[in-house]
Design an enzyme around this catalytic site. Structure first.
Site, mmCIF file in Angstrom:
data_model
loop_
_atom_site.group_PDB
_atom_site.id
_atom_site.type_symbol
_atom_site.label_atom_id
_atom_site.label_comp_id
_atom_site.label_asym_id
_atom_site.label_seq_id
_atom_site.Cartn_x
_atom_site.Cartn_y
_atom_site.Cartn_z
ATOM 1 N N CYS A 129 -3.337 9.467 -7.445
ATOM 2 C CA CYS A 129 -3.147 8.013 -7.620
ATOM 3 C C CYS A 129 -2.004 7.588 -6.691
ATOM 4 O O CYS A 129 -1.931 8.060 -5.551
ATOM 5 C CB CYS A 129 -2.872 7.671 -9.081
ATOM 6 S SG CYS A 129 -1.400 8.479 -9.770
ATOM 7 N N ASN A 130 -1.121 6.730 -7.155
ATOM 8 C CA ASN A 130 0.033 6.343 -6.336
ATOM 9 C C ASN A 130 1.199 7.314 -6.502
ATOM 10 O O ASN A 130 1.825 7.735 -5.535
ATOM 11 C CB ASN A 130 0.495 4.924 -6.699
ATOM 12 C CG ASN A 130 -0.433 3.857 -6.152
ATOM 13 O OD1 ASN A 130 -0.964 3.988 -5.055
ATOM 14 N ND2 ASN A 130 -0.640 2.789 -6.912
#
Length: 264
Positions: A129-130
């Protein structure tokens, strides 16, 4: 003499009664000990059974993966076939740029899409993800649902990945989207294209992608799908098209070497 005999008889009776009582109590204690031992054995068996059951249901361990290792896997056309990379961010974040061969399965929808991942139950699944937080939650969910090799990789804010803007889909998704596509780009060799191909498909060589320039629709939001033998040639075509400003381009990860397609 008679009194003496009576006294001896009485003493014998009392002695016999004492022995009888002692034997009865001893027998009772023995019986109680046996029952307790049996109960202990039964309890032990039940505990062992519960332990074994718990062992069977235990989740697999989620492994961590560095960004460098994920990027190296994505850059290797053979190794990338051994794993499915999943971007668990939102569709909007995915569209802004994602790891080259990653599919998009947002965390909030992943639980309802576990069936789509069933073929990967015993294979490698890599999530990111981030920051690693959402992908960590997603990885835990997969591990708890019986997926054997789950890895949580560095996020896009933790490692400088080579990000792309076209999307990736599975072969099943290609079959669902093919009828609504504005254009399908077949990057197989001409001889295989001529044997059979999808409707709306055009054939181009991976070495002459500029041939696409005159075939692309004017609408930059048109739905364009690419496919080939294993997803490698079609990835290059998808990237070429996306670089020209097209916003709805999808590369098929499952090629004709991996899936038997019904072209019509």
């Amino acid at each position: 003499m008679k009194k003496t005999r009576n006294l001896l008889l009485l003493m014998g009776i009392l002695a016999l009664a004492a022995v009888s009582t002692s034997c009865g109590e001893s027998g009772k204690a023995s019986s109680g000990t046996t029952a307790a031992a049996a109960a202990s054995d039964q309890g032990g068996s039940e505990a062992q059974g519960k332990t074994e059951k718990a062992g069977e249901e235990k989740s697999s361990e989620v492994k961590t993966m560095s960004g460098a290792d994920l990027q190296a896997l994505e850059d290797d056309k053979d190794k990338k076939e051994t794993a499915l990379v999943i971007d668990v961010r939102s569709p909007e974040e995915y569209a802004e740029g994602h790891v080259k061969f990653a599919v998009n399965m947002p965390l909030d929808t992943l639980k309802d899409r576990l069936g789509e991942l069933e073929p990967w139950k015993d294979k490698t699944l890599i999530l990111y993800c981030n920051s690693g937080k959402k992908s960590g939650e997603a990885a835990k969910l997969l591990a708890e649902n019986g997926f054997k090799d789950v890895r949580n990789a560095d996020g896009v804010k933790q490692y400088d990945y080579k990000l792309v803007k076209y999307g990736n889909i599975t072969g099943e998704e290609l079959m669902k989207k093919k009828d609504e596509a504005d254009l399908i780009v077949d990057v197989r060799e001409a001889k295989d294209y001529e044997k059979d191909h999808f409707d709306k498909a055009v054939n181009v060589s991976v070495d002459k992608l500029s041939d696409l320039d005159s075939l692309l629709p004017e609408n930059k939001d048109a739905l364009i799908l690419t496919h080939c033998y294993s997803g490698n040639r079609s990835q290059k075509a998808a990237e070429y098209i996306a670089d020209k400003g097209y916003t709805n381009v999808w590369n098929t990860l499952d090629g004709t070497k991996e899936m038997e397609y019904s072209f019509h």
